[in-house]
Motif scaffolding. Structure first.
Motif, PDB file in Angstrom:
ATOM      1  N   ASN A  87      60.458  25.264  55.541  1.00 25.36           N
ATOM      2  CA  ASN A  87      59.708  24.122  55.022  1.00 25.36           C
ATOM      3  C   ASN A  87      60.574  22.863  55.049  1.00 25.36           C
ATOM      4  O   ASN A  87      61.697  22.869  55.548  1.00 25.36           O
ATOM      5  CB  ASN A  87      59.130  24.423  53.636  1.00 25.36           C
ATOM      6  CG  ASN A  87      60.200  24.726  52.606  1.00 25.36           C
ATOM      7  OD1 ASN A  87      61.230  24.062  52.541  1.00 25.36           O
ATOM      8  ND2 ASN A  87      59.949  25.739  51.784  1.00 25.36           N
ATOM      9  N   SER A  97      58.552  29.362  53.716  1.00 24.11           N
ATOM     10  CA  SER A  97      57.277  29.593  53.050  1.00 24.11           C
ATOM     11  C   SER A  97      56.434  30.594  53.825  1.00 24.11           C
ATOM     12  O   SER A  97      56.233  30.441  55.036  1.00 24.11           O
ATOM     13  CB  SER A  97      56.501  28.276  52.920  1.00 24.11           C
ATOM     14  OG  SER A  97      57.251  27.307  52.221  1.00 24.11           O
ATOM     15  N   ALA A 122      51.871  29.876  55.545  1.00 21.66           N
ATOM     16  CA  ALA A 122      51.989  28.419  55.574  1.00 21.66           C
ATOM     17  C   ALA A 122      51.427  27.794  56.845  1.00 21.66           C
ATOM     18  O   ALA A 122      51.404  28.399  57.920  1.00 21.66           O
ATOM     19  CB  ALA A 122      53.448  28.015  55.409  1.00 21.66           C
ATOM     20  N   THR A 161      54.429  20.882  54.984  1.00 17.53           N
ATOM     21  CA  THR A 161      53.943  22.260  54.999  1.00 17.53           C
ATOM     22  C   THR A 161      53.041  22.462  53.788  1.00 17.53           C
ATOM     23  O   THR A 161      53.227  21.825  52.734  1.00 17.53           O
ATOM     24  CB  THR A 161      55.081  23.302  54.936  1.00 17.53           C
ATOM     25  OG1 THR A 161      55.799  23.153  53.700  1.00 17.53           O
ATOM     26  CG2 THR A 161      56.033  23.153  56.113  1.00 17.53           C
ATOM     27  N   TYR A 162      52.077  23.361  53.937  1.00 19.78           N
ATOM     28  CA  TYR A 162      51.246  23.779  52.815  1.00 19.78           C
ATOM     29  C   TYR A 162      51.148  25.296  52.866  1.00 19.78           C
ATOM     30  O   TYR A 162      50.790  25.873  53.896  1.00 19.78           O
ATOM     31  CB  TYR A 162      49.843  23.167  52.892  1.00 19.78           C
ATOM     32  CG  TYR A 162      49.010  23.523  51.683  1.00 19.78           C
ATOM     33  CD1 TYR A 162      49.094  22.771  50.521  1.00 19.78           C
ATOM     34  CD2 TYR A 162      48.168  24.635  51.688  1.00 19.78           C
ATOM     35  CE1 TYR A 162      48.354  23.100  49.398  1.00 19.78           C
ATOM     36  CE2 TYR A 162      47.425  24.975  50.570  1.00 19.78           C
ATOM     37  CZ  TYR A 162      47.519  24.197  49.422  1.00 19.78           C
ATOM     38  OH  TYR A 162      46.796  24.541  48.311  1.00 19.78           O
ATOM     39  N   SER A 163      51.491  25.923  51.738  1.00 18.08           N
ATOM     40  CA  SER A 163      51.485  27.379  51.663  1.00 18.08           C
ATOM     41  C   SER A 163      50.471  27.852  50.631  1.00 18.08           C
ATOM     42  O   SER A 163      50.430  27.337  49.504  1.00 18.08           O
ATOM     43  CB  SER A 163      52.877  27.902  51.284  1.00 18.08           C
ATOM     44  OG  SER A 163      52.833  29.274  50.974  1.00 18.08           O
ATOM     45  N   ARG A 219      53.813  31.212  48.588  1.00 18.30           N
ATOM     46  CA  ARG A 219      55.096  30.985  49.233  1.00 18.30           C
ATOM     47  C   ARG A 219      55.878  32.243  49.542  1.00 18.30           C
ATOM     48  O   ARG A 219      56.536  32.338  50.585  1.00 18.30           O
ATOM     49  CB  ARG A 219      55.962  30.081  48.343  1.00 18.30           C
ATOM     50  CG  ARG A 219      57.350  29.893  48.925  1.00 18.30           C
ATOM     51  CD  ARG A 219      58.307  29.212  47.983  1.00 18.30           C
ATOM     52  NE  ARG A 219      59.641  29.358  48.505  1.00 18.30           N
ATOM     53  CZ  ARG A 219      60.510  30.262  48.088  1.00 18.30           C
ATOM     54  NH1 ARG A 219      60.164  31.111  47.144  1.00 18.30           N
ATOM     55  NH2 ARG A 219      61.705  30.350  48.619  1.00 18.30           N
ATOM     56  N   ARG A 242      50.927  28.344  45.055  1.00 22.58           N
ATOM     57  CA  ARG A 242      50.766  27.312  46.071  1.00 22.58           C
ATOM     58  C   ARG A 242      52.065  26.514  46.189  1.00 22.58           C
ATOM     59  O   ARG A 242      52.785  26.313  45.214  1.00 22.58           O
ATOM     60  CB  ARG A 242      49.621  26.367  45.723  1.00 22.58           C
ATOM     61  CG  ARG A 242      48.238  26.982  45.778  1.00 22.58           C
ATOM     62  CD  ARG A 242      47.881  27.413  47.201  1.00 22.58           C
ATOM     63  NE  ARG A 242      46.457  27.564  47.395  1.00 22.58           N
ATOM     64  CZ  ARG A 242      45.780  28.692  47.229  1.00 22.58           C
ATOM     65  NH1 ARG A 242      46.428  29.776  46.840  1.00 22.58           N
ATOM     66  NH2 ARG A 242      44.486  28.736  47.441  1.00 22.58           N
ATOM     67  N   TYR A 277      53.640  22.932  48.419  1.00 27.10           N
ATOM     68  CA  TYR A 277      53.570  21.932  49.483  1.00 27.10           C
ATOM     69  C   TYR A 277      54.882  21.161  49.535  1.00 27.10           C
ATOM     70  O   TYR A 277      55.504  20.890  48.513  1.00 27.10           O
ATOM     71  CB  TYR A 277      52.367  21.003  49.336  1.00 27.10           C
ATOM     72  CG  TYR A 277      52.224  20.277  48.026  1.00 27.10           C
ATOM     73  CD1 TYR A 277      52.862  19.061  47.790  1.00 27.10           C
ATOM     74  CD2 TYR A 277      51.411  20.797  47.023  1.00 27.10           C
ATOM     75  CE1 TYR A 277      52.703  18.388  46.609  1.00 27.10           C
ATOM     76  CE2 TYR A 277      51.250  20.124  45.820  1.00 27.10           C
ATOM     77  CZ  TYR A 277      51.893  18.920  45.617  1.00 27.10           C
ATOM     78  OH  TYR A 277      51.735  18.247  44.424  1.00 27.10           O
TER      79      TYR A 277
END
Length: 366
Positions: A125, A156, A159, A174-176, A179, A204, A206
């Motif tokens: 990430n 992560s 993701a 990044t968005y998971s 994680r 969650r 980010y």
């Protein structure tokens, strides 16, 4: 004449088939790569009694050992598909790292074009990426990862990621959805798998990065927010618990000499309470023929606490070839108050004690 024409036709058909096969093969390339790195370290004050210990490190040496597979395919119009599968190895016993995952360092597929890189799967990430060009020691056994073990483990699961470079301006995120799906323990396996139906906050994460870089200098900032969930490590046992890191760092090239440093503000809202700390680091790397000298200082100050730490490390590397490197390093970690941060990543130290360490090792790239 018929035989000649028939033979010529057969030869042309064969060449066409070979050409087609070669063309198809040229569209796909797969590479096997890796690092094998191990050494011996001697540490003082590994417990309250002040005993010393000599060992083969497990988590890392000068670089974490790994084996990886990566491939790409040209799709036309400047678009490329790619994948990365990378496994971490513990050189002391041959086991898998990153919580026992088969491909714990990376397991991702993506698309790449002039617009940037889009990735899906387990990946580094923005906290990890932001420090790559500024931390002269990197994921060394004696390094800032000893003070904050998350930093070299900033990956992560589950993701979606994006990175773009537009004439030196770098942007990424990044968005998971969860994680860390491993419950094996340690900084790379914190039991926060997420993806819970009806709970949009559970595990969650980010992260975001914004910066500018060129061959002479670079500066970036990153933001990393992780929510917890029931059973997660580090006191993040509720979706409302958070662990937030905000990083500013940069590098400067003075000829062949590199200066890199940064600061990481961390705010933790856990079931055990709220804490805030500031970690800073500054290092210099200078090559001399086949040698490279690296020196780095770092410290962490915890707000409203006397449990602070200060670290100083020096490393000397010698390249036997383009792929093989010998190295040695010395370091010192000063623990104040009840702090018990070991100099060597994953190691132990008596609370409030100063720890000194020395190591030698060998690294080979393939």
């Amino acid at each position: 004449m018929k035989n000649i024409l028939s033979s010529a036709a057969a030869l042309m058909c064969g060449l066409a088939a070979v050409s087609a096969a070669t063309s198809a093969q040229a569209q796909t390339s797969v590479q096997v790569y890796g690092i094998v790195d191990s050494g011996v370290a001697h540490m003082t004050n590994v417990n309250a009694a002040g005993d010393s210990n000599t060992k083969v490190p497990s988590l890392t040496s000068s670089f974490p050992s790994r084996i990886g597979f990566k491939g790409s395919e040209e799709l036309g119009g400047g678009l490329q598909a790619f994948f990365v599968l990378e496994s971490g190895l513990a050189m002391d016993n041959g086991s898998s790292q990153q919580g026992g995952r088969m491909f714990g360092r990376a397991a991702q597929v993506g698309l790449k074009g002039d617009w940037g890189i889009l990735t899906l799967g387990r990946q580094n990430n923005m906290t990890y990426i932001s420090g790559l060009k500024t931390d002269v020691l990197g994921p060394h056994l004696f390094a800032i990862g000893s003070i904050d073990p998350y930093l070299p483990n900033a990956r992560s699961d589950n993701a979606i990621g994006y990175m773009g470079n537009f004439n030196g301006f770098v942007v990424g995120a990044t968005y998971s959805f969860g994680r860390d799906a491993s419950a094996a323990g340690g900084p790379a396996a914190t039991n926060c798998g997420g993806e819970v139906a009806g709970n949009s906050k559970a595990c969650r994460q980010y992260t975001a990065l914004l910066g500018y870089e060129n061959k002479q200098w670079g500066l970036n900032a990153s933001y990393d927010r992780l929510n917890g969930n029931t059973g997660a490590a580090g006191g993040l046992t509720s979706p409302n618990n958070t662990d937030i890191r905000t990083t500013v760092n940069g590098y400067l090239m003075l000829g062949a000499t590199k200066i890199g440093g940064g600061a990481i503000d961390r705010e933790t809202n856990a079931a055990t309470g709220q804490t805030e700390s500031l970690l800073w680091y500054l290092g210099v790397s200078h090559p001399v023929n086949n040698f490279v000298v690296d020196v780095q200082a770092a410290a962490r100050n915890t707000k409203n606490s006397d449990d602070d730490v200060t670290m100083l490390v020096a490393r000397l590397s010698y390249a036997l070839s383009k792929r093989t490197v010998l190295y040695t390093a010395i370091g010192r970690m000063d623990n104040d108050g009840a702090s018990a941060v070991a100099l060597d990543a994953g190691g132990t130290v008596g609370a409030g004690k100063t720890q000194n360490g020395v190591m030698v090792g060998l690294r080979h790239h393939f």
